[in-house]
Design a protein around this motif. Structure first.
Motif, PDB file in Angstrom:
ATOM      1  N   TYR A 316     -34.072  22.901 -11.252  1.00 33.21           N
ATOM      2  CA  TYR A 316     -34.333  21.764 -12.129  1.00 33.21           C
ATOM      3  C   TYR A 316     -33.433  20.586 -11.776  1.00 33.21           C
ATOM      4  O   TYR A 316     -32.375  20.729 -11.146  1.00 33.21           O
ATOM      5  CB  TYR A 316     -34.165  22.145 -13.594  1.00 33.21           C
ATOM      6  CG  TYR A 316     -32.800  22.653 -14.016  1.00 33.21           C
ATOM      7  CD1 TYR A 316     -31.877  21.833 -14.660  1.00 33.21           C
ATOM      8  CD2 TYR A 316     -32.440  23.991 -13.823  1.00 33.21           C
ATOM      9  CE1 TYR A 316     -30.648  22.306 -15.083  1.00 33.21           C
ATOM     10  CE2 TYR A 316     -31.219  24.482 -14.250  1.00 33.21           C
ATOM     11  CZ  TYR A 316     -30.321  23.630 -14.885  1.00 33.21           C
ATOM     12  OH  TYR A 316     -29.099  24.107 -15.298  1.00 33.21           O
ATOM     13  N   THR A 317     -33.899  19.433 -12.164  1.00 27.77           N
ATOM     14  CA  THR A 317     -33.127  18.204 -12.022  1.00 27.77           C
ATOM     15  C   THR A 317     -33.154  17.489 -13.365  1.00 27.77           C
ATOM     16  O   THR A 317     -34.194  17.433 -14.031  1.00 27.77           O
ATOM     17  CB  THR A 317     -33.703  17.277 -10.936  1.00 27.77           C
ATOM     18  OG1 THR A 317     -35.067  16.970 -11.244  1.00 27.77           O
ATOM     19  CG2 THR A 317     -33.624  17.931  -9.574  1.00 27.77           C
ATOM     20  N   VAL A 318     -32.012  16.971 -13.758  1.00 27.25           N
ATOM     21  CA  VAL A 318     -31.931  16.218 -15.007  1.00 27.25           C
ATOM     22  C   VAL A 318     -31.032  15.013 -14.785  1.00 27.25           C
ATOM     23  O   VAL A 318     -30.004  15.110 -14.111  1.00 27.25           O
ATOM     24  CB  VAL A 318     -31.408  17.098 -16.165  1.00 27.25           C
ATOM     25  CG1 VAL A 318     -30.047  17.682 -15.861  1.00 27.25           C
ATOM     26  CG2 VAL A 318     -31.367  16.323 -17.463  1.00 27.25           C
ATOM     27  N   ALA A 319     -31.451  13.896 -15.304  1.00 28.92           N
ATOM     28  CA  ALA A 319     -30.653  12.678 -15.227  1.00 28.92           C
ATOM     29  C   ALA A 319     -30.545  12.088 -16.618  1.00 28.92           C
ATOM     30  O   ALA A 319     -31.548  11.958 -17.337  1.00 28.92           O
ATOM     31  CB  ALA A 319     -31.283  11.670 -14.276  1.00 28.92           C
ATOM     32  N   LEU A 320     -29.323  11.724 -17.002  1.00 22.06           N
ATOM     33  CA  LEU A 320     -29.077  11.064 -18.271  1.00 22.06           C
ATOM     34  C   LEU A 320     -28.613   9.649 -17.978  1.00 22.06           C
ATOM     35  O   LEU A 320     -27.593   9.452 -17.296  1.00 22.06           O
ATOM     36  CB  LEU A 320     -28.000  11.793 -19.074  1.00 22.06           C
ATOM     37  CG  LEU A 320     -28.201  13.283 -19.365  1.00 22.06           C
ATOM     38  CD1 LEU A 320     -27.066  13.804 -20.234  1.00 22.06           C
ATOM     39  CD2 LEU A 320     -29.530  13.537 -20.044  1.00 22.06           C
ATOM     40  N   ASN A 321     -29.354   8.675 -18.449  1.00 17.04           N
ATOM     41  CA  ASN A 321     -28.956   7.280 -18.322  1.00 17.04           C
ATOM     42  C   ASN A 321     -28.270   6.832 -19.604  1.00 17.04           C
ATOM     43  O   ASN A 321     -28.754   7.138 -20.714  1.00 17.04           O
ATOM     44  CB  ASN A 321     -30.171   6.393 -18.066  1.00 17.04           C
ATOM     45  CG  ASN A 321     -30.822   6.684 -16.731  1.00 17.04           C
ATOM     46  OD1 ASN A 321     -30.158   6.656 -15.698  1.00 17.04           O
ATOM     47  ND2 ASN A 321     -32.105   6.997 -16.748  1.00 17.04           N
ATOM     48  N   GLY A 322     -27.157   6.133 -19.457  1.00 21.68           N
ATOM     49  CA  GLY A 322     -26.418   5.696 -20.628  1.00 21.68           C
ATOM     50  C   GLY A 322     -25.963   4.261 -20.524  1.00 21.68           C
ATOM     51  O   GLY A 322     -26.175   3.597 -19.498  1.00 21.68           O
ATOM     52  N   THR A 323     -25.327   3.769 -21.552  1.00 18.39           N
ATOM     53  CA  THR A 323     -24.883   2.373 -21.593  1.00 18.39           C
ATOM     54  C   THR A 323     -23.704   2.118 -20.674  1.00 18.39           C
ATOM     55  O   THR A 323     -23.361   0.962 -20.410  1.00 18.39           O
ATOM     56  CB  THR A 323     -24.503   1.995 -23.026  1.00 18.39           C
ATOM     57  OG1 THR A 323     -23.516   2.926 -23.522  1.00 18.39           O
ATOM     58  CG2 THR A 323     -25.726   2.021 -23.945  1.00 18.39           C
ATOM     59  N   ARG A 324     -23.078   3.178 -20.153  1.00 24.28           N
ATOM     60  CA  ARG A 324     -21.961   3.007 -19.234  1.00 24.28           C
ATOM     61  C   ARG A 324     -22.240   3.542 -17.839  1.00 24.28           C
ATOM     62  O   ARG A 324     -21.431   3.335 -16.934  1.00 24.28           O
ATOM     63  CB  ARG A 324     -20.710   3.706 -19.777  1.00 24.28           C
ATOM     64  CG  ARG A 324     -20.105   3.032 -20.987  1.00 24.28           C
ATOM     65  CD  ARG A 324     -18.782   3.670 -21.371  1.00 24.28           C
ATOM     66  NE  ARG A 324     -18.128   2.960 -22.453  1.00 24.28           N
ATOM     67  CZ  ARG A 324     -16.932   3.263 -22.946  1.00 24.28           C
ATOM     68  NH1 ARG A 324     -16.257   4.290 -22.441  1.00 24.28           N
ATOM     69  NH2 ARG A 324     -16.413   2.564 -23.935  1.00 24.28           N
ATOM     70  N   GLY A 325     -23.350   4.271 -17.665  1.00 26.53           N
ATOM     71  CA  GLY A 325     -23.626   4.813 -16.346  1.00 26.53           C
ATOM     72  C   GLY A 325     -24.685   5.898 -16.397  1.00 26.53           C
ATOM     73  O   GLY A 325     -25.516   5.937 -17.305  1.00 26.53           O
ATOM     74  N   ARG A 326     -24.620   6.808 -15.411  1.00 26.78           N
ATOM     75  CA  ARG A 326     -25.673   7.808 -15.234  1.00 26.78           C
ATOM     76  C   ARG A 326     -25.051   9.125 -14.765  1.00 26.78           C
ATOM     77  O   ARG A 326     -24.110   9.130 -13.937  1.00 26.78           O
ATOM     78  CB  ARG A 326     -26.673   7.305 -14.195  1.00 26.78           C
ATOM     79  CG  ARG A 326     -27.792   8.272 -13.796  1.00 26.78           C
ATOM     80  CD  ARG A 326     -28.682   7.597 -12.763  1.00 26.78           C
ATOM     81  NE  ARG A 326     -29.642   8.508 -12.139  1.00 26.78           N
ATOM     82  CZ  ARG A 326     -30.918   8.634 -12.487  1.00 26.78           C
ATOM     83  NH1 ARG A 326     -31.395   7.891 -13.484  1.00 26.78           N
ATOM     84  NH2 ARG A 326     -31.721   9.467 -11.857  1.00 26.78           N
ATOM     85  N   ALA A 327     -25.580  10.235 -15.281  1.00 26.71           N
ATOM     86  CA  ALA A 327     -25.168  11.567 -14.835  1.00 26.71           C
ATOM     87  C   ALA A 327     -26.393  12.275 -14.296  1.00 26.71           C
ATOM     88  O   ALA A 327     -27.473  12.217 -14.894  1.00 26.71           O
ATOM     89  CB  ALA A 327     -24.556  12.353 -15.978  1.00 26.71           C
ATOM     90  N   GLU A 328     -26.234  12.962 -13.154  1.00 32.05           N
ATOM     91  CA  GLU A 328     -27.350  13.650 -12.506  1.00 32.05           C
ATOM     92  C   GLU A 328     -26.932  15.087 -12.191  1.00 32.05           C
ATOM     93  O   GLU A 328     -25.925  15.312 -11.524  1.00 32.05           O
ATOM     94  CB  GLU A 328     -27.742  12.943 -11.208  1.00 32.05           C
ATOM     95  CG  GLU A 328     -28.125  11.479 -11.385  1.00 32.05           C
ATOM     96  CD  GLU A 328     -28.218  10.738 -10.057  1.00 32.05           C
ATOM     97  OE1 GLU A 328     -27.895  11.350  -9.013  1.00 32.05           O
ATOM     98  OE2 GLU A 328     -28.576   9.550 -10.065  1.00 32.05           O
ATOM     99  N   LEU A 329     -27.729  16.033 -12.680  1.00 31.15           N
ATOM    100  CA  LEU A 329     -27.505  17.447 -12.389  1.00 31.15           C
ATOM    101  C   LEU A 329     -28.689  17.969 -11.593  1.00 31.15           C
ATOM    102  O   LEU A 329     -29.837  17.870 -12.042  1.00 31.15           O
ATOM    103  CB  LEU A 329     -27.359  18.243 -13.692  1.00 31.15           C
ATOM    104  CG  LEU A 329     -27.225  19.771 -13.560  1.00 31.15           C
ATOM    105  CD1 LEU A 329     -25.976  20.154 -12.770  1.00 31.15           C
ATOM    106  CD2 LEU A 329     -27.217  20.430 -14.946  1.00 31.15           C
ATOM    107  N   SER A 330     -28.415  18.516 -10.417  1.00 31.58           N
ATOM    108  CA  SER A 330     -29.456  19.070  -9.549  1.00 31.58           C
ATOM    109  C   SER A 330     -29.150  20.541  -9.311  1.00 31.58           C
ATOM    110  O   SER A 330     -28.024  20.887  -8.919  1.00 31.58           O
ATOM    111  CB  SER A 330     -29.500  18.329  -8.211  1.00 31.58           C
ATOM    112  OG  SER A 330     -29.718  16.940  -8.415  1.00 31.58           O
ATOM    113  N   VAL A 331     -30.137  21.398  -9.519  1.00 31.26           N
ATOM    114  CA  VAL A 331     -29.931  22.844  -9.418  1.00 31.26           C
ATOM    115  C   VAL A 331     -31.070  23.462  -8.618  1.00 31.26           C
ATOM    116  O   VAL A 331     -32.248  23.228  -8.913  1.00 31.26           O
ATOM    117  CB  VAL A 331     -29.886  23.505 -10.816  1.00 31.26           C
ATOM    118  CG1 VAL A 331     -29.714  25.011 -10.690  1.00 31.26           C
ATOM    119  CG2 VAL A 331     -28.781  22.894 -11.665  1.00 31.26           C
TER     120      VAL A 331
END
Length: 467
Positions: A316-331
């Motif tokens: 799975y891949t998940v990306a969280l976009n936020g007001t300060r940046g972005r986090a991406e988890l790739s598995v």
């Protein structure tokens, strides 16, 4: 529930003794035997109980008393059972949870909590009437990679989350397995939006510390099933995977090749006729294998979610976009499924072993955070041995010893189960109507407050970001 310091033995019953139950049986007979005692168990198939009894005898352990599933409440009360673990098929959860509560026991139930809104209402009413506790087990919260992403969000590194992009791929071994067994019928499983995706919806609810507000879903049965097989010209096929033939079908599951599956299912067919290895391209399948969902959350974020159950690799891949940046988890949980894979496990992470890496797609995980006006940084993810990346062992500790103090809140309540299930139930309603569904319109009875906007929970995070 807090982690226990008493030496009193908790009296357990286990209902459903199939594949998933083995996790709890091993725990009860092993590391938690001094604090937890299995005094009763039940199953619709007496042969399965016989088989499990023989395994206990080989370990020098006595068999528990058998429960009449038509009289669970009476047995729980008579035997003074403290907690009941429910690992039966999803459609039976509501009946069994309610009966256990009415008998005076607390309940540990495998996800999903149940399959529909009516089941939620019945469980909520029983919780309110009895004052007993229900725990829904979401082991993916305990996976170190998912906990690491939760920590990133909780620390405010990407600010307030504005959107989530989440894709989950089930491969042609694990994904196909949901189309071989009882899960293939929506009346039994609620479909993949309920049975499988409840894991994923719970993760997003937990990462965001938020609740779903509106759901729009689209999808269908586009790969598996008899109609799709005919359209692609696959021709006549055996009705099940366990058969003698010259050619090995890469979509078939031969129960004779797996000791556990042979003992739990193949040898027990004589009792109930249940087939664990039905053809994934056979008739009667009514669940979807391709799904896309848009979920709006109470505090403003939106998730786009996709599930594919016939991918060539799993992860799975998940990306969280936020007001300060972005986090991406790739598995990547399994890089390939090969036609000559032999006795490969259907779930690549369930027992802590995966298929060998194949080609360019190597098993592994990577969590990357990039703040606005900065470069990307990789966040280390602890490597833990065991089923589901060590998640199962951590979950069992909380189940049998009580939840330890945990700032991330990995232990899930039954209301967390309601919130995850609400997305799937609303998604099924959206699939049926073709329209968005307000989650508040999914009538959940006494559980309805679980869907209230989390204004209190959100306040500490806003304060931290303001600082």
């Amino acid at each position: 529930m807090t982690r226990t310091t008493t030496t009193r033995t908790t009296r357990y019953a286990l209902i459903g003794t199939g594949g998933r139950a083995q996790l709890y049986l091993t725990a009860l007979a092993g590391p938690y035997a001094t604090t937890a005692e299995l005094v009763a168990w039940g199953d619709t198939n007496p042969g399965r109980l016989d088989w499990n009894e023989r395994r206990l005898a080989e370990a020098g352990l006595a068999a528990p008393e058998r429960i009449d599933l038509a009289a669970v409440a009476a047995h729980v009360a008579r035997s003074r059972i403290d907690r009941v673990i429910v690992t039966a098929p999803d459609h039976a959860h509501a009946d069994l949870v309610v009966a256990a509560l009415e008998g005076g026991a607390d309940v540990v139930v495998e996800k999903p909590l149940t399959t529909d809104a009516e089941g939620v209402r019945r469980i909520a009413d029983a919780v309110e009437r009895t004052g007993r506790d229900v725990v829904t087990t979401f082991n993916y919260r305990y996976s170190p990679r998912n906990a690491a992403l939760k920590q990133v969000v909780a620390d405010g590194r990407i600010g307030e989350v504005t959107s989530v992009h989440f894709e989950w791929l089930l491969d042609t071994s694990h994904g196909a397995d949901y189309f071989r067994r009882w899960h293939r019928l929506k009346e039994s499983s609620g479909g993949l939006l309920v049975h499988k995706s409840s894991h994923h919806f719970d993760l997003v609810n937990w990462w965001l510390a938020d609740v779903p507000a509106r759901v729009y879903a689209s999808g269908g049965l586009r790969f598996y099933g008899a109609d799709n097989a005919a359209r692609r010209g696959l021709g006549a096929r055996p009705a099940r995977g366990t058969h003698d033939g010259a050619d090995r079908d890469p979509f078939a599951l031969d129960l004779r090749e797996h000791d556990l599956l042979r003992g739990l299912y193949l040898e027990q067919e004589v009792h109930d006729g249940y087939l664990r290895d039905q053809d994934v391209f056979g008739p009667g399948i009514d669940i979807e294998d391709n799904l896309s969902v848009v979920v709006d959350y109470a505090r403003g974020a939106t998730m786009t979610y996709a599930l594919n159950a016939h991918a060539p690799w799993e992860g799975y891949t998940v990306a969280l976009n936020g007001t300060r940046g972005r986090a991406e988890l790739s598995v990547v949980e399994r890089g390939a499924v090969l036609a000559d894979g032999g006795t490969r496990p259907v779930d690549p992470t369930a027992h802590g072993d995966t298929a060998p890496d194949e080609g360019l797609r190597r098993t592994g995980e990577r969590l990357v955070v990039q703040e606005h006006f900065g470069v990307a940084h990789e966040v280390p993810v602890p490597q833990v041995a065991g089923g589901h990346g060590g998640a199962d062992d951590a979950l069992l500790r909380d189940v049998f010893l009580g939840a330890a103090d945990d700032e991330l809140g990995r232990a899930a309540s039954w209301l967390d189960g309601v919130r995850a299930l609400a997305v799937g139930v609303a998604g099924n309603a959206s699939l049926a109507s073709g329209l968005p569904v307000d989650v508040r319109d999914v009538a959940l009875g006494a559980a309805q407050p679980a869907l209230d906007a989390p204004t209190v929970a959100a306040a500490p995070r806003r304060a931290a970001l303001a600082g």
